[in-house]
Every structure is written in structure tokens, then in C-alpha cells.
Design a protein around this motif. Structure first.
Motif, PDB file in Angstrom:
ATOM      1  N   UNK A  63      31.733  40.160  47.708  1.00 54.36           N
ATOM      2  CA  UNK A  63      32.905  39.847  46.898  1.00 54.36           C
ATOM      3  C   UNK A  63      33.123  40.934  45.845  1.00 54.36           C
ATOM      4  N   UNK A  64      32.037  41.436  45.304  1.00 55.20           N
ATOM      5  CA  UNK A  64      32.102  42.481  44.283  1.00 55.20           C
ATOM      6  C   UNK A  64      32.838  43.711  44.825  1.00 55.20           C
ATOM      7  N   UNK A  65      32.473  44.137  46.019  1.00 56.78           N
ATOM      8  CA  UNK A  65      33.126  45.289  46.640  1.00 56.78           C
ATOM      9  C   UNK A  65      34.611  45.005  46.854  1.00 56.78           C
ATOM     10  N   UNK A  66      34.920  43.824  47.332  1.00 57.52           N
ATOM     11  CA  UNK A  66      36.312  43.425  47.560  1.00 57.52           C
ATOM     12  C   UNK A  66      37.119  43.485  46.265  1.00 57.52           C
ATOM     13  N   UNK A  67      36.560  42.970  45.189  1.00 56.25           N
ATOM     14  CA  UNK A  67      37.254  42.993  43.895  1.00 56.25           C
ATOM     15  C   UNK A  67      37.499  44.423  43.419  1.00 56.25           C
ATOM     16  N   UNK A  68      36.502  45.298  43.588  1.00 53.76           N
ATOM     17  CA  UNK A  68      36.659  46.678  43.143  1.00 53.76           C
ATOM     18  C   UNK A  68      37.668  47.446  43.999  1.00 53.76           C
ATOM     19  N   UNK A  69      37.750  47.132  45.257  1.00 61.30           N
ATOM     20  CA  UNK A  69      38.757  47.772  46.111  1.00 61.30           C
ATOM     21  C   UNK A  69      40.156  47.372  45.639  1.00 61.30           C
ATOM     22  N   UNK A  70      40.334  46.096  45.362  1.00 62.85           N
ATOM     23  CA  UNK A  70      41.633  45.619  44.862  1.00 62.85           C
ATOM     24  C   UNK A  70      41.934  46.270  43.510  1.00 62.85           C
ATOM     25  N   UNK A  71      40.931  46.336  42.634  1.00 66.73           N
ATOM     26  CA  UNK A  71      41.118  46.928  41.302  1.00 66.73           C
ATOM     27  C   UNK A  71      41.534  48.388  41.403  1.00 66.73           C
ATOM     28  N   UNK A  72      40.872  49.123  42.277  1.00 68.42           N
ATOM     29  CA  UNK A  72      41.222  50.534  42.452  1.00 68.42           C
ATOM     30  C   UNK A  72      42.665  50.668  42.934  1.00 68.42           C
ATOM     31  N   UNK A  73      43.037  49.845  43.872  1.00 63.87           N
ATOM     32  CA  UNK A  73      44.398  49.881  44.399  1.00 63.87           C
ATOM     33  C   UNK A  73      45.426  49.573  43.306  1.00 63.87           C
TER      34      UNK A  73
END
Length: 181
Positions: free
Chosen positions: A68-78
Motif C-alpha cells: 500500500x505504501x508503494x501505491x500511495x507514493x506512486x499516486x503522490x508522485x503523479x
């Protein structure tokens, strides 16, 4: 990580408290990560909120085989990159100069003087190195997760991380020597 997946499953089953726990766990770190892109704390806070709004609106998009952490950071970067692109376009179209007042992120996230010194050294690094050091050393993401978040190869992550750590060491050792003289 299993706890995150359990929380997310509870959230999918309608438990609002689980979602709030996920937000509490990741909000500050996402703000700091986004701040590295946008350099405005107010914008970073708004974009971090947008990450969680996205999660609320797109509950089913999360793939449980990833953290989930990786998913959140991908969204944040986008979200951060989209904001930067939009701001550049607006600035170009309006041809105005913006004057931004920045609140120091250290006041919010870091409390100890040593942490501020390290944070400052990280901020002085070129952008890819500072992002990788933050994700690796502060957030504890694996190299593979960093590759996904930043969209770069494993060898690039390793090289940039090594160079960034070396620069930070040199900056901090130089600062210690400066104060000891």
C-alpha cells in the motif's frame, strides 16, 4: 505491510476507521515527499489530501500484490508532477511572477536539530538523489519499490543512492569540521 493490507480490506468492507488509520499513518510522510517536488508546504498538504481523495474515489484500483505504501507514493508522485506541469502552463500563459512564502518543513516533520541538519543536507542534493534517499532511508522502501515509484531502473537507484549518501556524508563531515575549527 500485512497490517496495511488488512486495514485496506476493512476499508473496502465499509470500515471508515481503517481508512482514517491509513491516513494517519502516511499523511505526514506523503506531505514531505510531495514537498520535495513542489517546494510549497501548503500545496504539498493539499496534494497529499488529494492522494486520499483519489483512494476514496477509486477504492477498487489497489492491487494487493503490491504494498500500500508503494501505491500511495506512486499516486503522490503523479499528483505532484501533474501540479508542476499545470503550474508551469499557468505561469507561462499568465506571464506573471509568483512570490511564494515557504514554511520550513523541518518545523512540521523534524523536531531535533540533528534531524534538521540531515534534512537540510538531503534537500541540498540534486532532486533524484534526494528523493531516493528519502524513500530508502527515511521511508524504508525497497530498491524495487523505489524503481516503481520513480520509474527508473534498479541500477540507477543503486547508483544515485550511493552517490547521494556519499555527498551527504561529505556535507555533514564538512559541517562538523567547520564547527570544530
Amino acid at each position: 505491510m500485512e497490517d496495511d493490507k488488512k486495514l485496506y480490506k476493512s476499508f473496502l468492507n465499509g470500515d471508515q476507521k481503517s481508512f482514517e488509520l491509513i491516513m494517519d499513518k502516511y499523511m505526514e510522510n506523503l506531505i514531505y515527499f510531495i514537498y520535495g517536488f513542489v517546494k510549497r508546504i501548503d500545496v504539498a498538504e493539499d496534494l497529499a489530501q488529494d492522494v486520499f481523495v483519489y483512494i476514496l474515489m477509486n477504492k477498487k484500483k489497489y492491487d494487493f500484490k503490491y504494498s500500500l505504501k508503494t501505491y500511495l507514493y506512486i499516486i503522490a508522485k503523479s499528483k505532484a508532477i501533474n501540479y508542476i506541469k499545470r503550474e508551469k502552463r499557468i505561469t507561462y500563459l499568465q506571464d506573471n511572477e509568483y512570490i511564494f512564502t515557504e514554511q520550513e518543513i523541518e518545523d512540521i516533520i523534524f523536531n531535533k536539530e540533528d534531524s534538521k541538519t540531515v534534512k537540510s543536507a538531503i534537500d541540498d542534493l540534486p532532486e533524484p538523489q534526494s528523493q531516493i534517499i528519502y524513500l530508502s532511508d527515511i521511508e524504508g522502501l525497497s530498491y524495487k519499490e523505489i524503481c516503481k515509484v520513480l520509474g527508473i531502473s534498479l541500477s540507477q537507484v543503486k547508483t544515485l543512492l550511493h552517490r547521494g549518501r556519499k555527498k551527504i556524508k561529505n556535507m555533514l563531515v564538512g559541517e562538523v569540521n567547520f564547527y570544530n575549527e
